[in-house]
Design an enzyme around this catalytic site. Structure first.
Site, PDB file in Angstrom:
ATOM      1  N   LYS A   3      -4.427 -45.688 -12.089  1.00 46.42           N
ATOM      2  CA  LYS A   3      -5.282 -46.608 -12.856  1.00 46.42           C
ATOM      3  C   LYS A   3      -4.622 -47.993 -12.962  1.00 46.42           C
ATOM      4  CE  LYS A   3      -7.533 -46.805 -17.402  1.00 46.42           C
ATOM      5  NZ  LYS A   3      -7.784 -46.091 -18.649  1.00 46.42           N
ATOM      6  N   SER A  32     -12.464 -45.703 -19.781  1.00 47.34           N
ATOM      7  CA  SER A  32     -12.052 -46.822 -18.967  1.00 47.34           C
ATOM      8  C   SER A  32     -11.431 -46.413 -17.630  1.00 47.34           C
ATOM      9  CB  SER A  32     -11.055 -47.675 -19.751  1.00 47.34           C
ATOM     10  OG  SER A  32      -9.886 -46.929 -20.048  1.00 47.34           O
ATOM     11  N   GLY A  57      -9.216 -43.182 -26.505  1.00 48.53           N
ATOM     12  CA  GLY A  57     -10.454 -42.872 -27.228  1.00 48.53           C
ATOM     13  C   GLY A  57     -11.516 -42.366 -26.272  1.00 48.53           C
ATOM     14  N   SER A  70     -11.071 -42.257 -22.666  1.00 46.62           N
ATOM     15  CA  SER A  70     -11.090 -42.954 -21.378  1.00 46.62           C
ATOM     16  C   SER A  70     -10.780 -42.128 -20.135  1.00 46.62           C
ATOM     17  CB  SER A  70     -10.144 -44.142 -21.413  1.00 46.62           C
ATOM     18  OG  SER A  70     -10.808 -45.217 -22.004  1.00 46.62           O
TER      19      SER A  70
HETATM   20  C1  LIG Z   1     -19.182 -53.051 -34.887  1.00 42.69           C
HETATM   21  C2  LIG Z   1     -19.389 -52.414 -33.626  1.00 42.69           C
HETATM   22  C3  LIG Z   1     -18.357 -52.699 -32.596  1.00 42.69           C
HETATM   23  C4  LIG Z   1     -17.689 -51.479 -32.170  1.00 42.69           C
HETATM   24  C5  LIG Z   1     -17.023 -51.638 -30.862  1.00 42.69           C
HETATM   25  C6  LIG Z   1     -15.970 -50.659 -30.610  1.00 42.69           C
HETATM   26  C7  LIG Z   1     -16.400 -49.288 -30.413  1.00 42.69           C
HETATM   27  C8  LIG Z   1     -15.612 -48.199 -30.532  1.00 42.69           C
HETATM   28  C9  LIG Z   1     -14.304 -48.115 -31.137  1.00 42.69           C
HETATM   29  C10 LIG Z   1     -13.098 -47.978 -30.302  1.00 42.69           C
HETATM   30  C11 LIG Z   1     -13.214 -47.092 -29.182  1.00 42.69           C
HETATM   31  C12 LIG Z   1     -11.932 -47.065 -28.423  1.00 42.69           C
HETATM   32  C13 LIG Z   1     -12.235 -46.768 -27.010  1.00 42.69           C
HETATM   33  C14 LIG Z   1     -10.980 -46.752 -26.207  1.00 42.69           C
HETATM   34  C15 LIG Z   1     -11.258 -46.357 -24.826  1.00 42.69           C
HETATM   35  C16 LIG Z   1     -10.009 -45.850 -24.188  1.00 42.69           C
HETATM   36  O1  LIG Z   1      -9.640 -44.697 -24.328  1.00 42.69           O
HETATM   37  N1  LIG Z   1      -9.268 -46.744 -23.504  1.00 42.69           N
HETATM   38  C17 LIG Z   1      -8.077 -46.368 -22.777  1.00 42.69           C
HETATM   39  C18 LIG Z   1      -6.892 -47.028 -23.211  1.00 42.69           C
HETATM   40  O2  LIG Z   1      -5.806 -46.444 -22.563  1.00 42.69           O
END
Ligand SMILES: CCCCCC/C=C\CCCCCCCC(=O)NCCO
Length: 603
Positions: free
Chosen positions: A168, A244, A266, A268
């Site tokens: 990645k 992601s 979260g 990904s």
């Molecule tokens: C007010 C609304 C806006 C909300 C926007 C955010 C939505 C969700 C909250 C956080 C979600 C985290 C997702 C992370 C994805 C992930 O796992 N990324 C990998 C990092 O290594």
């Protein structure tokens, strides 16, 4: 001059100037400040546009280097004519190599039946061909060629001898940027491989490409950014890959990578596995080193990100986990508990108690997803396990708030800074909501509640912390809830749970896949820090489509998701398997049994 004298002089002078002039001067200073800030921002935007263009050209050059080292010819003699490093594989051979299951491929590499160089060329060729339609490569790793040659010349063969792996974009590889799709991080090549890349290389693997991500990594629907563009789903190019680790999902599903590394803070790793129909494992925090990767979101110790494998079958995940959980990793990162891969758990025969659900209190998953959970349940029952219906407690109430408030504790400031002065991709457009003061957001939450309950919940849960004391107290409260959850789990004597990965299959690109809440069902296990594996179990059938017509959505979210699932016949459907922290081997055991049971059923 004494201070008092000076102060009196200034006061005297100002009293002669008059209030109007003072106000004008203050307004002027503020105005200059804003114009200066805007000019700086605008300058950065122009600079970043240039950097993005150059990065794309660079990417194309790297692709050409790899492509030009591949001269297609039917015979070895022809290949020799073109030069030692040119590949001489026919399309047929390329297909036969790239379609091999991981164990068989490793077996042939170790026995010398296949050369590392040929295997690399086969995967490079396949990746470059598929990338034309799918755009999952952020950059090829050109050093792979030399690494494969060294591998072929080596006397000692590591456990991953000659295995090409994809990585990645956010994972550190020496000499390559980790941009996260943000121009601000262009031209900052990593000085060292991250620990996981070092260990994989020492075990004989050959990292051969970095794969695409959504801008900033904070998007679980669409995998797109203004540098490398949009990655598409091999099962249906009009649908999202999930994020992601969307580039990994797409590459593995296309057969262009046998196994790769993703990250998950979260969902990904898991949403791309679900949308693209591939296997994946999100380990517990600190089981696999995160040292040397892009530090995005790594400062929040209540929600840590995990590196984990994504691959074509359970064996691919197992070989990567076994290879990583070795003394080398424990030495390179002394914060990782030195727990090697425990074969005795993975190969265990004890009948298990497994809970299952397709409704976590927030509504039913789509019919195809419900059927997938039922299918997994019956396969595991046939294997001799006891399957119990179980509804995890407080998921849509307490856990929802804990996860989102903790994930958004910095109001996404770090994430927004990454893309400051840069073009922002639509997949992260909603992040800007967090720039609105919370008291306005809370009013909005009340107003939107009757039409969009989920958005209202998001808005409430984005409440900032007013002090460090409040943050510490909240962390303690979340920990106490996690302990209660564990008690509820253990009171049922559960070894694992099976549930949907997300409530839907791959959603159409555009507004739908950009919407919030795609990570439904999967974020829970980030909050809890439970290892979680993804297994593709079935494909959407015509009957599922019929049932979808009868599905009664109870919220705007369910309406959106239902619409997105229309016309999805043939798309992969996965389930999620979670176990208690540090029980990755148990999770993989269940995944393996499920995979075997499903194969048996097909035959
Ligand atoms: C007010 C609304 C806006 C909300 C926007 C955010 C939505 C969700 C909250 C956080 C979600 C985290 C997702 C992370 C994805 C992930 O796992 N990324 C990998 C990092 O290594």
């Amino acid at each position: 001059m004494q201070f008092n004298e000076l102060r009196n002089k200034i006061v005297d002078e100002l009293s002669t100037v008059g209030h109007r002039q003072v106000l004008l001067a203050v307004a002027g200073i503020i105005g200059v400040h804003f114009v200066w800030a805007w000019l700086k921002w605008f300058g950065l935007r122009v600079k970043n546009a240039g950097k993005r263009k150059r990065k794309r050209e660079e990417r194309q050059k790297m692709i050409d280097i790899v492509r030009n080292s591949h001269v297609q010819s039917e015979t070895y003699a022809e290949a020799v004519k073109y030069g030692k490093h040119k590949h001489h594989l026919s399309e047929e051979t390329i297909d036969s190599i790239t379609n091999l299951p991981t164990k068989a491929l490793l077996g042939q590499l170790k026995s010398g039946q296949l050369l590392a160089v040929d295997v690399l060329h086969a995967f490079q060729h396949k990746a470059l061909e598929c990338d034309k339609d799918l755009n999952f490569i952020s950059t090829p790793i050109v050093e792979a060629e030399a690494a494969a040659q060294t591998c072929d010349a080596a006397v000692k063969k590591g456990p991953l001898h000659g295995l090409p792996v994809s990585i990645k974009e956010s994972i550190g590889v020496k000499g390559y940027d980790c941009t996260l799709g943000c121009a601000n991080w262009i031209d900052r090549p990593w000085e060292e491989d991250s620990v996981v890349v070092k260990v994989l290389k020492r075990q004989g693997a050959i990292p051969f490409m970095k794969t695409n991500v959504p801008q900033t990594l904070v998007s679980t629907g669409v995998c797109s950014n203004p540098i490398y563009g949009l990655t598409k789903n091999p099962h249906d190019v009009t649908r999202a890959t999930g994020g992601s680790s969307g580039g990994e999902g797409s590459a593995v599903a296309a057969g262009a990578s046998i196994v790769g590394l993703g990250t998950d803070v979260g969902s990904s790793i898991r949403v791309p596995c679900a949308f693209c129909g591939v296997y994946g494992l999100k380990p517990s925090w600190d089981r696999i080193s995160n040292k040397g990767n892009h530090p995005q979101m790594s400062g929040n110790k209540h929600l840590q990100f995990c590196v984990g494998p994504m691959g074509r079958d359970v064996d691919s995940l197992v070989v990567i986990m076994k290879a990583l959980l070795c003394p080398d990793m424990f030495e390179l990162d002394s914060y990782i508990p030195p727990i090697p891969f425990r074969d005795e758990i993975y190969e265990g025969l004890r009948p298990l108690r497994i809970g299952y659900y397709w409704n976590d209190g927030g509504g039913d998953a789509m019919p195809a997803v419900q059927r997938a959970v039922q299918l997994a349940k019956s396969v595991l029952e046939k294997k001799g396990h006891l399957l119990l219906p179980w509804t995890p407690p407080d998921v849509q109430t307490k856990a929802f708030e804990y996860f989102h408030r903790i994930a958004l504790a910095d109001q996404l400031e770090e994430t927004l800074l990454l893309s400051y002065g840069d073009k922002r991709d639509t997949c992260i457009a909603h992040h800007i909501f967090l720039k609105i003061p919370y008291f306005i957001r809370s009013v909005l939450a009340v107003l939107v509640k009757p039409v969009d309950g989920l958005m209202s919940k998001f808005l409430y849960a984005s409440k900032p912390f007013s002090s460090l004391y409040e943050w510490f107290s909240y962390g303690k409260e979340a920990d106490a809830w996690k302990a209660e959850f564990q008690t509820a789990w253990q009171s049922q004597g559960l070894d694992a749970v099976i549930c949907p990965t997300t409530s839907c299959t791959a959603l159409p690109l555009g507004d739908m896949a950009d919407s919030v809440g795609i990570e439904r069902f999967s974020w829970l296990f980030n909050l809890l820090n439970y290892p979680t594996g993804i297994i593709p179990v079935t494909k959407v059938t015509a009957d599922d489509e019929e049932k979808l017509k009868q599905y009664k959505p109870n919220s705007k979210y369910e309406k959106v998701v239902k619409r997105g699932c229309e016309g999805s016949e043939g798309l992969p459907v996965t389930v999620q398997c979670a176990t208690l922290p540090f029980q990755e081997e148990l999770c993989l055991r269940i995944m393996k049994e499920l995979e075997q049971g499903l194969v048996k059923m097909e035959n």
